[in-house]
Design a protein around this motif. Structure first.
Motif, mmCIF file in Angstrom:
data_model
loop_
_atom_site.group_PDB
_atom_site.id
_atom_site.type_symbol
_atom_site.label_atom_id
_atom_site.label_comp_id
_atom_site.label_asym_id
_atom_site.label_seq_id
_atom_site.Cartn_x
_atom_site.Cartn_y
_atom_site.Cartn_z
ATOM 1 N N ILE A 90 0.847 -1.198 0.000
ATOM 2 C CA ILE A 90 0.000 0.000 0.000
ATOM 3 C C ILE A 90 0.886 1.253 0.000
ATOM 4 C CG2 ILE A 90 -1.678 1.362 1.317
ATOM 5 C CD1 ILE A 90 -2.797 -1.346 2.355
ATOM 6 N N ARG A 91 1.876 1.266 0.846
ATOM 7 C CA ARG A 91 2.740 2.447 0.968
ATOM 8 C C ARG A 91 3.593 2.692 -0.284
ATOM 9 N NH1 ARG A 91 7.185 1.665 5.132
ATOM 10 N NH2 ARG A 91 8.064 0.624 3.321
ATOM 11 N N ASP A 92 4.226 1.624 -0.779
ATOM 12 C CA ASP A 92 5.227 1.771 -1.839
ATOM 13 C C ASP A 92 4.748 1.341 -3.215
ATOM 14 O OD1 ASP A 92 6.905 2.453 0.303
ATOM 15 O OD2 ASP A 92 7.606 0.385 0.527
ATOM 16 N N GLY A 93 3.553 0.763 -3.305
ATOM 17 C CA GLY A 93 3.110 0.184 -4.568
ATOM 18 C C GLY A 93 3.751 -1.175 -4.743
ATOM 19 N N SER A 94 3.427 -1.822 -5.815
ATOM 20 C CA SER A 94 3.961 -3.157 -6.052
ATOM 21 C C SER A 94 5.126 -3.110 -7.026
ATOM 22 C CB SER A 94 2.866 -4.066 -6.608
ATOM 23 O OG SER A 94 3.403 -5.327 -6.927
ATOM 24 N N ASP A 95 6.134 -3.918 -6.734
ATOM 25 C CA ASP A 95 7.237 -4.026 -7.681
ATOM 26 C C ASP A 95 7.082 -5.264 -8.566
ATOM 27 O OD1 ASP A 95 7.777 -5.912 -5.749
ATOM 28 O OD2 ASP A 95 9.831 -5.287 -5.381
ATOM 29 N N PHE A 96 5.946 -5.960 -8.434
ATOM 30 C CA PHE A 96 5.662 -7.082 -9.316
ATOM 31 C C PHE A 96 5.254 -6.526 -10.669
ATOM 32 C CE2 PHE A 96 4.322 -8.789 -5.071
ATOM 33 C CZ PHE A 96 5.371 -9.681 -4.928
ATOM 34 N N PRO A 97 5.896 -6.944 -11.753
ATOM 35 C CA PRO A 97 5.563 -6.385 -13.070
ATOM 36 C C PRO A 97 4.120 -6.668 -13.495
ATOM 37 C CG PRO A 97 7.205 -8.139 -13.276
ATOM 38 C CD PRO A 97 6.974 -7.916 -11.807
ATOM 39 N N GLN A 98 3.505 -7.687 -12.914
ATOM 40 C CA GLN A 98 2.126 -8.027 -13.285
ATOM 41 C C GLN A 98 1.096 -7.206 -12.519
ATOM 42 O OE1 GLN A 98 4.317 -10.135 -11.853
ATOM 43 N NE2 GLN A 98 4.703 -11.841 -13.230
ATOM 44 N N SER A 99 1.539 -6.364 -11.609
ATOM 45 C CA SER A 99 0.619 -5.599 -10.777
ATOM 46 C C SER A 99 0.596 -4.132 -11.183
ATOM 47 C CB SER A 99 1.055 -5.691 -9.309
ATOM 48 O OG SER A 99 0.265 -4.849 -8.501
ATOM 49 N N GLY A 100 -0.562 -3.563 -11.128
ATOM 50 C CA GLY A 100 -0.701 -2.138 -11.406
ATOM 51 C C GLY A 100 -0.864 -1.324 -10.135
ATOM 52 N N MET A 101 -0.582 -1.935 -8.987
ATOM 53 C CA MET A 101 -0.756 -1.254 -7.701
ATOM 54 C C MET A 101 0.194 -0.072 -7.585
ATOM 55 S SD MET A 101 -2.343 -1.278 -4.794
ATOM 56 C CE MET A 101 -2.128 -0.573 -3.168
ATOM 57 N N THR A 102 -0.390 1.096 -7.361
ATOM 58 C CA THR A 102 0.402 2.312 -7.209
ATOM 59 C C THR A 102 0.690 2.585 -5.733
ATOM 60 O OG1 THR A 102 -1.588 3.669 -7.146
ATOM 61 C CG2 THR A 102 -0.575 3.344 -9.292
ATOM 62 N N ALA A 103 1.641 3.442 -5.476
ATOM 63 C CA ALA A 103 2.039 3.792 -4.112
ATOM 64 C C ALA A 103 1.089 4.830 -3.535
ATOM 65 C CB ALA A 103 3.464 4.330 -4.112
#
Length: 145
Positions: A90-103
Motif C-alpha cells: 500500500i505504501r510503496d506500490g507493487s514491484d511485481f511487473p504483473q501488478s498495477g498497484m500504485t504507491a
C-alpha cells in the motif's frame, strides 16, 4: 464438523471482543476499523470494489500481461501475505511487473494504512484471519533472526 463450527464461533467471539477493546492509545479497534473503512472507500474501492470483491476477471491477465485488481475479501489472496508485505504494498506500490498497484505513501500515513488493513481483515473469515496471523508471525520471526 462440530469442532470446526465451535472453533469458528470462538474465533468470532474473540474478534467481536477485540473490536470493543482499547488499542492502547485511547482508540477502540472498532473505531480503527471504521476509519479504515472510510479510507478504503476513498482510496481503494475504485479499483478493488466497494465490497472488496475486486475485478471479476482478476485471475486473467490483461493484454499487457498485468492483472486486474484482486479482491481483498476471503475469495482473494490478500490474506496469504504477512502484514509487512501488505503494508509495504500500500505504501510503496507493487514491484511485481504483473501488478498495477500504485504507491499511496504520499497520501496515507502509517496509521491510515494500518486502519485500512484492519478494515480489510475485518471482512475475512476466521480461517483466513488465523492463517494470515500465522504468516505474519513467521515473517516477524524471520526478521528477528
Amino acid at each position: 464438523m462440530k469442532t470446526r463450527s465451535i472453533a469458528g464461533v470462538v474465533a468470532l467471539a474473540l474478534i467481536v471482543g477485540a473490536c470493543a477493546a482499547d488499542t492502547g492509545n485511547g482508540t477502540t479497534a472498532e473505531a480503527v476499523v471504521g476509519r479504515g473503512g472510510e479510507l478504503y472507500q476513498q482510496y481503494c474501492a475504485q479499483c478493488h470494489g466497494a465490497d472488496l470483491s475486486g475485478d471479476p476477471n482478476w485471475k486473467t491477465p490483461n493484454d499487457d500481461g498485468s492483472y486486474p485488481p484482486p479482491p481483498h475479501d476471503s475469495s482473494g489472496h490478500t490474506w496469504h501475505h504477512p502484514d509487512r508485505v501488505l503494508f509495504e504494498m500500500i505504501r510503496d506500490g507493487s514491484d511485481f511487473p504483473q501488478s498495477g498497484m500504485t504507491a499511496f505513501g504520499g497520501r496515507l500515513n502509517d496509521e491510515d494504512i494500518e486502519a485500512i488493513l484492519a478494515f480489510i481483515k475485518s471482512k475475512w473469515g476466521p480461517e483466513e484471519r488465523a492463517y494470515q496471523q500465522q504468516v505474519t508471525g513467521q515473517d516477524q520471526a524471520r526478521a528477528e533472526e
